[in-house]
Design an enzyme around this catalytic site. Sequence first.
Site: not given
Ligand code: UD1
Length: 432
Positions: A22-23, A93, A117, A122-123, A309, A401
Amino acid sequence: MQQLLVSKSEPLTGTIPISGSKNGTLPLLAAAMLVEGETIIENVPAIHDVDTMLQMLRAVGIECTFIEPGVLKIDATDISSCQAPYHLVRQMRGSFYVAGPLLGRCGEAHVPLPGGCVIGSRPVDFHIAGFKALGAEVEETYGIMRAQAPRGLHGNRIYLDPRWCSVGATVNLMLAATLAEGTTIIENASYEPEVVACGQFLKQCGAQIDGIGSNMLTIRGVQRLEGIRFSSIPDRIEAGTFMYAATITGGDVLFKNVRPDHMTRVIEHLREAGARVETNETELRVIASNDRPRPVDITTAPYPGFPTDLQPAHGALVARAVGTSVLEETIFDARYNYTDELARMGADIRITGQLAIIKGVPELTGAPVEATDVRAAAALVLAALCAEGQTVIEGAEFLDRGYENFEAKLRAVGAPMVRRNSDNNKELLCLA
Ligand code: UD1
């Protein structure tokens, strides 16, 4: 809403084929938007999140057609709109991934902010700061990110927060930088296998990217990409979930189409818990014993650390361990929602800040429980497979999902479960 009725299982035995990730697939679909032509993606899982992303691509004028099951043709010759619909971003997202390619291809992207979320805040501030660094003017008003770069994006040095090495920001910025003028350097980039696969895809399409697989990406902008055929990597989270199912039931299951090298930390921890895990390049076998698992502490961390995850799955396993395990969640701030539900099944869990202290109990018992997200739903199924009696899991649709044929795959190795509509209790046979 849908319910999953799960009974205590005999040891699972047999073979489970693992689907495309998926990811891993979502970034590829977004990356295909950069190609002015046709791309073929293989090993695409039939899951709800992929459907949502395809709806998103179609909403901006891209043609997406399955030419056979799991094989998708994407024609992004024309992009007719730079506006992403709110109802799709709200659902998932990952659909924010369209922002980078829209900016790169059209010099403009209007994408609703994804908002909160259930697993924590998750900003997308890292994504937006990166777009600005690449020269885009970005406004966030009325809940929408409006980014503009009428004269195109320009390479720059982007420093991501090293605590997280954000997966989403790395993908989005790598996509935006691919067609930018000049060189972009992304420091503290994520190198999760799914990000690496996206980088490899782009490179094969003609992008100039160095450092794929490391935490520093150097991207020299090119003018256009050529379409290719590319296969999505196996889903390490799906594989991990089912490996936990095998271990929890004391089973013996062979997993096909896996990448054990993407799962070293998970394999290590399952071995610590008492399972035997054998691997070759594309297969993995879990041979578990009927004894209660040994307690195992984990800390979630960016790759190659233990994936957040699979933290809920691990919680379900050690709920019956002979001793106490400490789980530390460092990625998402509200990822222990499932633990209250496990407690309803008899688990002994105390949460303090980022820690879950789980004192193993000899037996869990079936109960009505509610899933709040896809991985929580999977963890509740795992707990139910080893709980006395029957567990009724509300919110079974979350599984769709992220897991292709979740129930069918588990039933094929002996797990007793059936899905029905919550409203009329009518059985939905083989939704899986
Ligand atoms: C992706 C995965 C999700 C997985 C996560 C961590 C997808 C679609 N989803 O989510 O399944 O659990 O990686 O391996 O691939 N953060 C900020 N600002 C930002 C972006 C991130 O503060 O602009 C923080 C998030 O709140 C979180 C951390 O960084 O605490 C990691 O998030 P991120 O690695 O970006 O996860 P996702 O890409 O949302």
